[in-house]
Write a protein that holds these residues in place. Structure first.
Motif, PDB file in Angstrom:
ATOM      1  N   PHE A  27       0.791  -1.200  -0.013  1.00  0.00           N
ATOM      2  CA  PHE A  27       0.004  -0.083  -0.011  1.00  0.00           C
ATOM      3  C   PHE A  27       0.836   1.291  -0.032  1.00  0.00           C
ATOM      4  CE2 PHE A  27      -2.639  -3.549   1.958  1.00  0.00           C
ATOM      5  CZ  PHE A  27      -3.854  -3.404   1.344  1.00  0.00           C
ATOM      6  N   LEU A  28       2.134   1.026  -0.284  1.00  0.00           N
ATOM      7  CA  LEU A  28       3.134   2.334   0.046  1.00  0.00           C
ATOM      8  C   LEU A  28       3.425   2.831  -1.437  1.00  0.00           C
ATOM      9  CD1 LEU A  28       4.592   3.701   2.525  1.00  0.00           C
ATOM     10  CD2 LEU A  28       6.497   2.232   1.536  1.00  0.00           C
ATOM     11  N   PRO A  29       3.103   3.924  -1.607  1.00  0.00           N
ATOM     12  CA  PRO A  29       3.978   4.787  -2.840  1.00  0.00           C
ATOM     13  C   PRO A  29       5.460   4.802  -2.872  1.00  0.00           C
ATOM     14  CG  PRO A  29       2.153   6.176  -1.926  1.00  0.00           C
ATOM     15  CD  PRO A  29       2.454   5.174  -0.785  1.00  0.00           C
ATOM     16  N   ALA A  30       6.146   4.826  -3.905  1.00  0.00           N
ATOM     17  CA  ALA A  30       7.401   4.687  -3.960  1.00  0.00           C
ATOM     18  C   ALA A  30       8.308   5.781  -3.186  1.00  0.00           C
ATOM     19  CB  ALA A  30       7.946   4.325  -5.571  1.00  0.00           C
ATOM     20  N   GLU A  31       7.813   6.896  -3.719  1.00  0.00           N
ATOM     21  CA  GLU A  31       8.390   8.368  -2.869  1.00  0.00           C
ATOM     22  C   GLU A  31       7.815   8.734  -1.630  1.00  0.00           C
ATOM     23  OE1 GLU A  31       8.869  11.238  -6.068  1.00  0.00           O
ATOM     24  OE2 GLU A  31       9.112   9.780  -7.717  1.00  0.00           O
ATOM     25  N   GLU A  32       8.613   9.014  -0.772  1.00  0.00           N
ATOM     26  CA  GLU A  32       8.269   9.301   0.547  1.00  0.00           C
ATOM     27  C   GLU A  32       7.200  10.526   0.524  1.00  0.00           C
ATOM     28  OE1 GLU A  32       9.960  10.139   4.900  1.00  0.00           O
ATOM     29  OE2 GLU A  32      11.401   9.597   3.147  1.00  0.00           O
ATOM     30  N   HIS A  33       7.661  11.593  -0.384  1.00  0.00           N
ATOM     31  CA  HIS A  33       6.470  12.610  -0.407  1.00  0.00           C
ATOM     32  C   HIS A  33       5.303  12.514  -0.649  1.00  0.00           C
ATOM     33  CE1 HIS A  33       7.803  13.089  -4.360  1.00  0.00           C
ATOM     34  NE2 HIS A  33       6.711  13.624  -4.762  1.00  0.00           N
ATOM     35  N   GLN A  35       4.113   9.234  -0.107  1.00  0.00           N
ATOM     36  CA  GLN A  35       3.599   8.579   1.214  1.00  0.00           C
ATOM     37  C   GLN A  35       2.930   9.568   2.216  1.00  0.00           C
ATOM     38  OE1 GLN A  35       6.827   6.489   2.703  1.00  0.00           O
ATOM     39  NE2 GLN A  35       7.463   5.613   0.799  1.00  0.00           N
ATOM     40  N   ARG A  36       3.679  10.588   2.505  1.00  0.00           N
ATOM     41  CA  ARG A  36       3.083  11.711   3.269  1.00  0.00           C
ATOM     42  C   ARG A  36       1.774  12.315   2.798  1.00  0.00           C
ATOM     43  NH1 ARG A  36       6.221  13.093   7.787  1.00  0.00           N
ATOM     44  NH2 ARG A  36       7.744  11.309   7.951  1.00  0.00           N
ATOM     45  N   GLU A  37       1.606  12.558   1.466  1.00  0.00           N
ATOM     46  CA  GLU A  37       0.479  13.378   0.866  1.00  0.00           C
ATOM     47  C   GLU A  37      -0.564  12.362   0.907  1.00  0.00           C
ATOM     48  OE1 GLU A  37       1.648  14.137  -3.062  1.00  0.00           O
ATOM     49  OE2 GLU A  37       3.002  15.752  -2.411  1.00  0.00           O
ATOM     50  N   SER A  38      -0.497  10.942   0.636  1.00  0.00           N
ATOM     51  CA  SER A  38      -1.477  10.075   0.652  1.00  0.00           C
ATOM     52  C   SER A  38      -2.027   9.903   1.907  1.00  0.00           C
ATOM     53  CB  SER A  38      -0.677   8.568   0.156  1.00  0.00           C
ATOM     54  OG  SER A  38      -0.455   8.508  -1.366  1.00  0.00           O
ATOM     55  N   LEU A  39      -1.086   9.765   2.963  1.00  0.00           N
ATOM     56  CA  LEU A  39      -1.666   9.706   4.399  1.00  0.00           C
ATOM     57  C   LEU A  39      -2.519  10.965   4.730  1.00  0.00           C
ATOM     58  CD1 LEU A  39      -1.857   7.964   6.812  1.00  0.00           C
ATOM     59  CD2 LEU A  39       0.520   9.193   7.747  1.00  0.00           C
ATOM     60  N   GLU A  40      -1.879  12.236   4.448  1.00  0.00           N
ATOM     61  CA  GLU A  40      -2.951  13.223   4.870  1.00  0.00           C
ATOM     62  C   GLU A  40      -4.248  13.141   4.009  1.00  0.00           C
ATOM     63  OE1 GLU A  40      -0.368  16.520   3.407  1.00  0.00           O
ATOM     64  OE2 GLU A  40       1.011  16.195   5.001  1.00  0.00           O
ATOM     65  N   LEU A  41      -4.185  12.678   2.780  1.00  0.00           N
ATOM     66  CA  LEU A  41      -5.626  12.866   2.149  1.00  0.00           C
ATOM     67  C   LEU A  41      -6.592  11.738   2.850  1.00  0.00           C
ATOM     68  CD1 LEU A  41      -4.441  12.926  -1.634  1.00  0.00           C
ATOM     69  CD2 LEU A  41      -5.803  14.628  -0.348  1.00  0.00           C
ATOM     70  N   ALA A 232       4.405  -4.332   9.292  1.00  0.00           N
ATOM     71  CA  ALA A 232       4.519  -3.047   9.924  1.00  0.00           C
ATOM     72  C   ALA A 232       5.855  -2.794  10.232  1.00  0.00           C
ATOM     73  CB  ALA A 232       3.727  -3.134  11.356  1.00  0.00           C
ATOM     74  N   ASN A 233       6.805  -3.370   9.464  1.00  0.00           N
ATOM     75  CA  ASN A 233       8.255  -2.976   9.533  1.00  0.00           C
ATOM     76  C   ASN A 233       8.479  -1.505   9.008  1.00  0.00           C
ATOM     77  OD1 ASN A 233       9.010  -5.404  10.670  1.00  0.00           O
ATOM     78  ND2 ASN A 233      10.573  -5.981   8.741  1.00  0.00           N
ATOM     79  N   HIS A 234       7.824  -1.201   7.974  1.00  0.00           N
ATOM     80  CA  HIS A 234       7.678   0.238   7.562  1.00  0.00           C
ATOM     81  C   HIS A 234       6.673   1.099   8.033  1.00  0.00           C
ATOM     82  CE1 HIS A 234       7.888   3.747   4.793  1.00  0.00           C
ATOM     83  NE2 HIS A 234       8.865   3.232   4.192  1.00  0.00           N
ATOM     84  N   LYS A 235       6.847   2.046   8.854  1.00  0.00           N
ATOM     85  CA  LYS A 235       5.685   2.806   9.428  1.00  0.00           C
ATOM     86  C   LYS A 235       4.850   3.599   8.450  1.00  0.00           C
ATOM     87  CE  LYS A 235       8.920   3.727  13.342  1.00  0.00           C
ATOM     88  NZ  LYS A 235       9.878   4.558  14.257  1.00  0.00           N
ATOM     89  N   ASN A 236       5.360   4.004   7.581  1.00  0.00           N
ATOM     90  CA  ASN A 236       4.386   4.836   6.697  1.00  0.00           C
ATOM     91  C   ASN A 236       3.212   3.615   6.032  1.00  0.00           C
ATOM     92  OD1 ASN A 236       5.383   7.246   7.194  1.00  0.00           O
ATOM     93  ND2 ASN A 236       6.477   7.596   5.243  1.00  0.00           N
ATOM     94  N   HIS A 237       3.941   2.665   5.941  1.00  0.00           N
ATOM     95  CA  HIS A 237       3.076   1.455   5.037  1.00  0.00           C
ATOM     96  C   HIS A 237       1.923   1.063   6.014  1.00  0.00           C
ATOM     97  CE1 HIS A 237       1.686  -2.735   4.488  1.00  0.00           C
ATOM     98  NE2 HIS A 237       1.757  -2.212   3.136  1.00  0.00           N
ATOM     99  N   ARG A 238       2.334   1.049   7.328  1.00  0.00           N
ATOM    100  CA  ARG A 238       1.380   0.519   8.592  1.00  0.00           C
ATOM    101  C   ARG A 238       0.342   1.529   8.634  1.00  0.00           C
ATOM    102  NH1 ARG A 238       4.303   2.266  13.284  1.00  0.00           N
ATOM    103  NH2 ARG A 238       3.374   3.991  12.781  1.00  0.00           N
ATOM    104  N   ASN A 239       0.421   2.847   8.663  1.00  0.00           N
ATOM    105  CA  ASN A 239      -0.615   3.978   8.850  1.00  0.00           C
ATOM    106  C   ASN A 239      -1.220   3.621   7.439  1.00  0.00           C
ATOM    107  OD1 ASN A 239       0.847   4.543  11.205  1.00  0.00           O
ATOM    108  ND2 ASN A 239       2.072   5.966  10.218  1.00  0.00           N
ATOM    109  N   LEU A 240      -0.769   3.998   6.357  1.00  0.00           N
ATOM    110  CA  LEU A 240      -1.566   3.962   4.970  1.00  0.00           C
ATOM    111  C   LEU A 240      -2.439   2.817   4.971  1.00  0.00           C
ATOM    112  CD1 LEU A 240       1.197   5.095   2.643  1.00  0.00           C
ATOM    113  CD2 LEU A 240      -0.765   6.283   3.239  1.00  0.00           C
TER     114      LEU A 240
END
Length: 270
Positions: A27-33, A35-41, A232-240
């Motif tokens: 569920f994780l976009p490749a680029e970190e920015h 990832q943050r944009e997706s989580l905010e949306l 959940a090894n990758h925190k952004n993936h866990r959240n998304l």
């Protein structure tokens, strides 16, 4: 959302925790920015659905977060619910039972923190601590463990039948990732408050706890209260992943608001 089904534990079906790689990031976009944009949306959309749930005022949503030490329960709550109103989301943390709680049945403390109508409740750890820890530590035997599984299933069915939608997430990290996170807490004095020597004691029983989780999840993943395994090894993936899951669940609830009040038609505020 088809990918979410892959991580849902089917009732009465063979299940092995080891079959799911905690490092997966579907569920994780490749680029970190991104990832943050997706989580905010997603956080904004979750706020929208929480408002509708509150306005409907009939049903409730309970999110159960379980996982080993450092798996990210606090971080999940902080990021996934970063845009939702605190008036509509209630968080309960389950620590070691107090003397008062031990004097009652193990589910007694749960009833006071189930969600109210129109509310999302998030449990940081939960009633599952009362099967995982006692079993691994040898405080209860197989017969008592089976009784508690049955009582948990009955309790969760009661909640479901009275309007609560349950979502249970096991935040799945591997042993090496836990080592890194524990070490990071030790290396940063500002994070020493997060560390406990008990974390190291529990880590020595890693395999036993993994097996206990596997058994508990298999015994209690039901149609009305499913378990999801969240890499959940990758925190952004866990959240998304959890944000997407909650939004799907809320959409599927088909929340409907009361019809417009005809008495308000044409009313002007002076």
């Amino acid at each position: 959302m088809t990918r979410l089904k892959h991580y849902r534990v089917k009732p009465d079906a063979p299940f092995r925790l080891a079959d799911i790689d905690p490092g997966e990031t579907p569920f994780l976009p490749a680029e970190e920015h991104h990832q943050r944009e997706s989580l905010e949306l997603l956080a904004d959309e979750l706020d929208h659905w929480q408002n509708l749930l509150h306005a409907e005022g009939r049903r409730k949503l309970l999110l159960v977060l379980q996982g080993t030490d450092t798996s990210g329960k606090d971080g999940t709550i902080r990021w996934v619910f970063s845009r939702t109103s605190p008036l509509g989301v209630r968080v309960a943390a389950f620590k070691a039972p107090t003397d008062e709680e031990r004097a009652h049945d193990f589910l007694w403390r749960c009833h006071a923190v189930v969600p109210r109508a129109g509310e999302i409740a998030v449990w940081n750890r939960s009633h599952y601590e009362d099967v995982l820890v006692p079993w691994v530590e040898g405080w209860i035997g197989k017969a008592e463990l089976r009784r508690r599984y049955a009582q948990i299933n009955d309790f969760e069915r009661l909640l479901a039948e009275t309007g609560t939608v349950l979502v249970k997430c096991m935040l799945h990290i591997d042993k090496e990732e836990q080592r890194k996170r524990l070490q990071a807490r030790l290396d940063d004095p500002s994070k020493h408050w997060k560390f406990s020597m008990g974390d190291l004691a529990a880590r020595q029983k890693w395999d036993a706890y993994q097996q206990a989780y596997e058994h508990a999840i298999a015994a209690t993943s039901t149609a009305h209260a499913p378990w999801y395994i969240v890499p959940a090894n990758h925190k952004n993936h866990r959240n998304l992943m959890i944000a997407r899951l909650l939004i799907k669940v809320l959409r599927d609830m088909k929340i409907s608001l009361a019809p417009a009040n005809p008495a308000y038609a044409g009313l002007k505020v002076q």
